[in-house]
Design a protein around this motif. Structure first.
Motif, PDB file in Angstrom:
ATOM      1  N   ASP A 279      12.339  55.899  40.627  1.00 26.25           N
ATOM      2  CA  ASP A 279      13.575  56.524  40.177  1.00 26.25           C
ATOM      3  C   ASP A 279      13.615  56.559  38.657  1.00 26.25           C
ATOM      4  O   ASP A 279      13.518  55.512  38.011  1.00 26.25           O
ATOM      5  CB  ASP A 279      14.769  55.740  40.719  1.00 26.25           C
ATOM      6  CG  ASP A 279      16.097  56.356  40.292  1.00 26.25           C
ATOM      7  OD1 ASP A 279      16.091  57.495  39.796  1.00 26.25           O
ATOM      8  OD2 ASP A 279      17.138  55.690  40.461  1.00 26.25           O
ATOM      9  N   PRO A 280      13.760  57.748  38.047  1.00 27.58           N
ATOM     10  CA  PRO A 280      13.821  57.817  36.584  1.00 27.58           C
ATOM     11  C   PRO A 280      15.152  57.362  36.012  1.00 27.58           C
ATOM     12  O   PRO A 280      15.303  57.261  34.804  1.00 27.58           O
ATOM     13  CB  PRO A 280      13.588  59.298  36.297  1.00 27.58           C
ATOM     14  CG  PRO A 280      14.162  59.990  37.496  1.00 27.58           C
ATOM     15  CD  PRO A 280      13.862  59.081  38.672  1.00 27.58           C
ATOM     16  N   GLY A 281      16.115  57.091  36.857  1.00 28.55           N
ATOM     17  CA  GLY A 281      17.444  56.752  36.367  1.00 28.55           C
ATOM     18  C   GLY A 281      17.523  55.440  35.629  1.00 28.55           C
ATOM     19  O   GLY A 281      18.494  55.188  34.913  1.00 28.55           O
ATOM     20  N   ASP A 282      16.511  54.567  35.783  1.00 30.64           N
ATOM     21  CA  ASP A 282      16.576  53.270  35.122  1.00 30.64           C
ATOM     22  C   ASP A 282      15.877  53.268  33.762  1.00 30.64           C
ATOM     23  O   ASP A 282      15.663  52.210  33.183  1.00 30.64           O
ATOM     24  CB  ASP A 282      15.969  52.183  36.019  1.00 30.64           C
ATOM     25  CG  ASP A 282      14.491  52.414  36.294  1.00 30.64           C
ATOM     26  OD1 ASP A 282      13.982  53.469  35.906  1.00 30.64           O
ATOM     27  OD2 ASP A 282      13.855  51.525  36.903  1.00 30.64           O
ATOM     28  N   CYS A 283      15.511  54.436  33.258  1.00 31.78           N
ATOM     29  CA  CYS A 283      14.858  54.527  31.948  1.00 31.78           C
ATOM     30  C   CYS A 283      15.922  54.461  30.862  1.00 31.78           C
ATOM     31  O   CYS A 283      16.522  55.483  30.498  1.00 31.78           O
ATOM     32  CB  CYS A 283      14.036  55.815  31.850  1.00 31.78           C
ATOM     33  SG  CYS A 283      12.768  55.964  33.143  1.00 31.78           S
ATOM     34  N   GLY A 284      16.168  53.271  30.351  1.00 36.80           N
ATOM     35  CA  GLY A 284      17.289  53.058  29.451  1.00 36.80           C
ATOM     36  C   GLY A 284      17.226  53.872  28.174  1.00 36.80           C
ATOM     37  O   GLY A 284      18.242  54.387  27.703  1.00 36.80           O
ATOM     38  N   LEU A 285      16.038  53.996  27.576  1.00 35.90           N
ATOM     39  CA  LEU A 285      15.924  54.742  26.328  1.00 35.90           C
ATOM     40  C   LEU A 285      16.295  56.207  26.495  1.00 35.90           C
ATOM     41  O   LEU A 285      16.717  56.865  25.546  1.00 35.90           O
ATOM     42  CB  LEU A 285      14.501  54.625  25.775  1.00 35.90           C
ATOM     43  CG  LEU A 285      14.211  53.388  24.908  1.00 35.90           C
ATOM     44  CD1 LEU A 285      12.739  53.305  24.569  1.00 35.90           C
ATOM     45  CD2 LEU A 285      15.053  53.406  23.642  1.00 35.90           C
ATOM     46  N   TRP A 286      16.122  56.751  27.707  1.00 40.07           N
ATOM     47  CA  TRP A 286      16.494  58.145  27.965  1.00 40.07           C
ATOM     48  C   TRP A 286      17.909  58.260  28.532  1.00 40.07           C
ATOM     49  O   TRP A 286      18.639  59.191  28.218  1.00 40.07           O
ATOM     50  CB  TRP A 286      15.522  58.776  28.959  1.00 40.07           C
ATOM     51  CG  TRP A 286      14.222  59.182  28.360  1.00 40.07           C
ATOM     52  CD1 TRP A 286      12.998  58.584  28.548  1.00 40.07           C
ATOM     53  CD2 TRP A 286      13.979  60.270  27.467  1.00 40.07           C
ATOM     54  NE1 TRP A 286      12.034  59.237  27.832  1.00 40.07           N
ATOM     55  CE2 TRP A 286      12.610  60.279  27.168  1.00 40.07           C
ATOM     56  CE3 TRP A 286      14.799  61.242  26.907  1.00 40.07           C
ATOM     57  CZ2 TRP A 286      12.028  61.225  26.319  1.00 40.07           C
ATOM     58  CZ3 TRP A 286      14.219  62.182  26.061  1.00 40.07           C
ATOM     59  CH2 TRP A 286      12.857  62.168  25.777  1.00 40.07           C
ATOM     60  N   ARG A 287      18.306  57.339  29.367  1.00 35.68           N
ATOM     61  CA  ARG A 287      19.526  57.505  30.140  1.00 35.68           C
ATOM     62  C   ARG A 287      20.757  56.881  29.489  1.00 35.68           C
ATOM     63  O   ARG A 287      21.856  57.368  29.625  1.00 35.68           O
ATOM     64  CB  ARG A 287      19.336  56.907  31.539  1.00 35.68           C
ATOM     65  CG  ARG A 287      18.358  57.691  32.390  1.00 35.68           C
ATOM     66  CD  ARG A 287      19.000  58.999  32.841  1.00 35.68           C
ATOM     67  NE  ARG A 287      17.974  59.911  33.335  1.00 35.68           N
ATOM     68  CZ  ARG A 287      17.523  60.941  32.639  1.00 35.68           C
ATOM     69  NH1 ARG A 287      17.967  61.176  31.440  1.00 35.68           N
ATOM     70  NH2 ARG A 287      16.596  61.740  33.154  1.00 35.68           N
ATOM     71  N   GLU A 288      20.580  55.751  28.817  1.00 35.61           N
ATOM     72  CA  GLU A 288      21.729  54.987  28.348  1.00 35.61           C
ATOM     73  C   GLU A 288      21.865  54.943  26.832  1.00 35.61           C
ATOM     74  O   GLU A 288      22.933  54.595  26.322  1.00 35.61           O
ATOM     75  CB  GLU A 288      21.630  53.546  28.877  1.00 35.61           C
ATOM     76  CG  GLU A 288      21.554  53.458  30.401  1.00 35.61           C
ATOM     77  CD  GLU A 288      21.249  52.044  30.857  1.00 35.61           C
ATOM     78  OE1 GLU A 288      21.196  51.148  29.995  1.00 35.61           O
ATOM     79  OE2 GLU A 288      21.037  51.850  32.070  1.00 35.61           O
ATOM     80  N   ILE A 289      20.787  55.256  26.111  1.00 34.68           N
ATOM     81  CA  ILE A 289      20.775  55.098  24.655  1.00 34.68           C
ATOM     82  C   ILE A 289      20.552  56.462  24.011  1.00 34.68           C
ATOM     83  O   ILE A 289      19.608  57.172  24.362  1.00 34.68           O
ATOM     84  CB  ILE A 289      19.663  54.121  24.229  1.00 34.68           C
ATOM     85  CG1 ILE A 289      19.880  52.757  24.883  1.00 34.68           C
ATOM     86  CG2 ILE A 289      19.625  53.990  22.714  1.00 34.68           C
ATOM     87  CD1 ILE A 289      18.741  51.781  24.658  1.00 34.68           C
ATOM     88  N   SER A 290      21.410  56.815  23.066  1.00 39.14           N
ATOM     89  CA  SER A 290      21.214  58.066  22.346  1.00 39.14           C
ATOM     90  C   SER A 290      20.223  57.856  21.203  1.00 39.14           C
ATOM     91  O   SER A 290      20.017  56.734  20.728  1.00 39.14           O
ATOM     92  CB  SER A 290      22.549  58.575  21.782  1.00 39.14           C
ATOM     93  OG  SER A 290      23.002  57.735  20.729  1.00 39.14           O
ATOM     94  N   TRP A 291      19.645  58.954  20.755  1.00 38.54           N
ATOM     95  CA  TRP A 291      18.684  58.888  19.656  1.00 38.54           C
ATOM     96  C   TRP A 291      19.337  58.332  18.391  1.00 38.54           C
ATOM     97  O   TRP A 291      18.725  57.554  17.655  1.00 38.54           O
ATOM     98  CB  TRP A 291      18.134  60.297  19.409  1.00 38.54           C
ATOM     99  CG  TRP A 291      16.985  60.376  18.465  1.00 38.54           C
ATOM    100  CD1 TRP A 291      15.656  60.294  18.772  1.00 38.54           C
ATOM    101  CD2 TRP A 291      17.053  60.575  17.039  1.00 38.54           C
ATOM    102  NE1 TRP A 291      14.895  60.435  17.631  1.00 38.54           N
ATOM    103  CE2 TRP A 291      15.724  60.600  16.548  1.00 38.54           C
ATOM    104  CE3 TRP A 291      18.098  60.731  16.133  1.00 38.54           C
ATOM    105  CZ2 TRP A 291      15.421  60.779  15.208  1.00 38.54           C
ATOM    106  CZ3 TRP A 291      17.804  60.902  14.798  1.00 38.54           C
ATOM    107  CH2 TRP A 291      16.472  60.929  14.343  1.00 38.54           C
TER     108      TRP A 291
END
Length: 383
Positions: free
Chosen positions: A135-147
């Motif tokens: 599941d890609p949903g747990d990729c924090g750098l992409w899902r939870e953290i903005s650039w």
């Protein structure tokens, strides 16, 4: 030789404990008018080599070494092999004008441990592919953290450091070099769930800038879910070979910074991929595979030399640009021609790519390509 055979160097600090510290340190830098990063602390590392030569380090594990796992300062002929790094703002840092001849191979780095990087790493090492069923949903750098939370600043994003919510501890790289001589080989490494991959800076003076960041080989590496740039050259680089790498869900596989760059690349057999589990509406928005900033492009459009330098006969069928001579013919012509103007060649090659016909019903020959490019000589190009 330093061989760990499973030994662990434990920094003893999980990221959740270091996050606020990193944010506060970045805020101090910002208040002093500097870029809000913690790069100046790179020598605060789990393992430091200073003024060392002919050292081999292998089979060590680094856990929770914030901000840096390994730091090299004015070292030569160093081999880092089969190192397993978890966490860290910077996995491997290198500085010093005499730092050269580094071999980094078969290492792996997972910066954000909240994702499924370990499962992907095991799949890559075993079958040569990422696990598309995760599941890609747990990729924090992409899902939870903005650039912006990692790399934002007043000049570029009009944002200041927020000590409570930012993630400045992730603003680092697998390999970061500050104005080193060069001669670096990075191969067969796996970098997962990180903000940046391989990053070179060259802050030397105009009179000596050509002596640094030279002769770099980056081959057969995996870059998986890199939030910013997988490979980045800042300011000035010379004679890089980038081949056989795989980029999976990376925002920017290659980027060159704003200053004038003479960057000559062999770009061969690299693959851009995306995990099949990303739904279209949730898939990260990627920038173009290779990009030079507008400022650099207007001053020296050097990346176009990738097609010229990649002159192996086996690759010519896949080239979107007109055919180029094999390497032996290329070298023979260059020896005869003398100095070559890189900027003139790049400009000509750009025009040729857009208009490949020399006239109605015929195309430029390989020799015509050379002679037209060589006619624009103004500077000396070193081979």
């Amino acid at each position: 030789m330093i061989r760990g055979n499973g030994a662990v160097i434990d920094g003893g600090e999980p990221y959740d404990d270091y996050r606020e510290i990193a944010n506060r340190l970045a805020a101090v830098q910002e208040a002093n008018g500097r870029f809000p990063g913690i790069y100046y602390l790179a020598d605060n590392a789990g393992l430091v080599l200073r003024n060392c030569q002919w050292v081999v380090i292998e089979d060590l594990t680094f856990e929770g070494c914030w901000p840096t796992a390994i730091y090299l300062d004015n070292c030569q002929h160093i081999t880092l092999r089969r190192l397993h790094i978890r966490g860290s703002t910077i996995a491997i840092g290198a500085a010093g004008p005499y730092t050269r001849h580094l071999l980094i191979e078969e290492c792996d780095w997972i910066q954000d441990l909240r994702s499924h990087g370990e499962a992907d790493l095991a799949a890559i090492r075993k079958i040569g592919a990422v696990d598309a069923g995760l599941d890609p949903g747990d990729c924090g750098l992409w899902r939870e953290i903005s650039w912006d939370q990692v790399h934002g600043n007043i000049e570029d994003t009009e944002s200041r450091v927020d000590v409570e919510t930012d993630e400045r501890g992730f603003d680092g790289d697998f390999f970061r070099a500050w104005t080193i001589a060069g001669y670096v080989v990075l191969r067969n490494n796996v970098i997962l769930d990180a903000f940046n991959g391989i990053h070179f800076f060259n802050d030397a003076s105009d009179s000596t800038v050509e002596d640094f960041c030279r002769n770099i080989v980056i081959e057969n590496n995996w870059f998986v879910r890199i939030r910013d740039n997988a490979i980045e050259a800042e300011d000035y680089a010379w004679n890089w070979t980038v081949r056989g790498n795989r980029f999976v869900d990376c925002y920017m596989p290659f980027f060159a910074g704003d200053a004038p760059i003479r960057l000559f690349l062999h770009l061969r057999q690299s693959r851009l991929e995306s995990a099949s589990t990303w739904p279209r509406w949730r898939r990260p928005q990627f920038r173009p595979a290779f990009q030079v900033s507008q400022t650099a492009r207007s001053r020296r459009p050097a990346l176009c030399l990738q097609q010229f330098m990649d002159a192996e006969r086996a690759d010519q069928q896949a080239q979107p640009y007109p055919p180029v001579p094999p390497s032996k013919q290329r070298d023979r012509l260059l020896r005869r021609s003398g100095p070559v103007d890189a900027e003139g060649f790049c400009t000509f090659w750009c025009e040729l790519a857009e208009r490949p016909e020399a006239g109605p019903g015929r195309k430029f020959t390989r020799r015509q390509i050379f002679h037209q490019a060589l006619a624009r000589t103004r500077h000396t190009l070193r081979w």
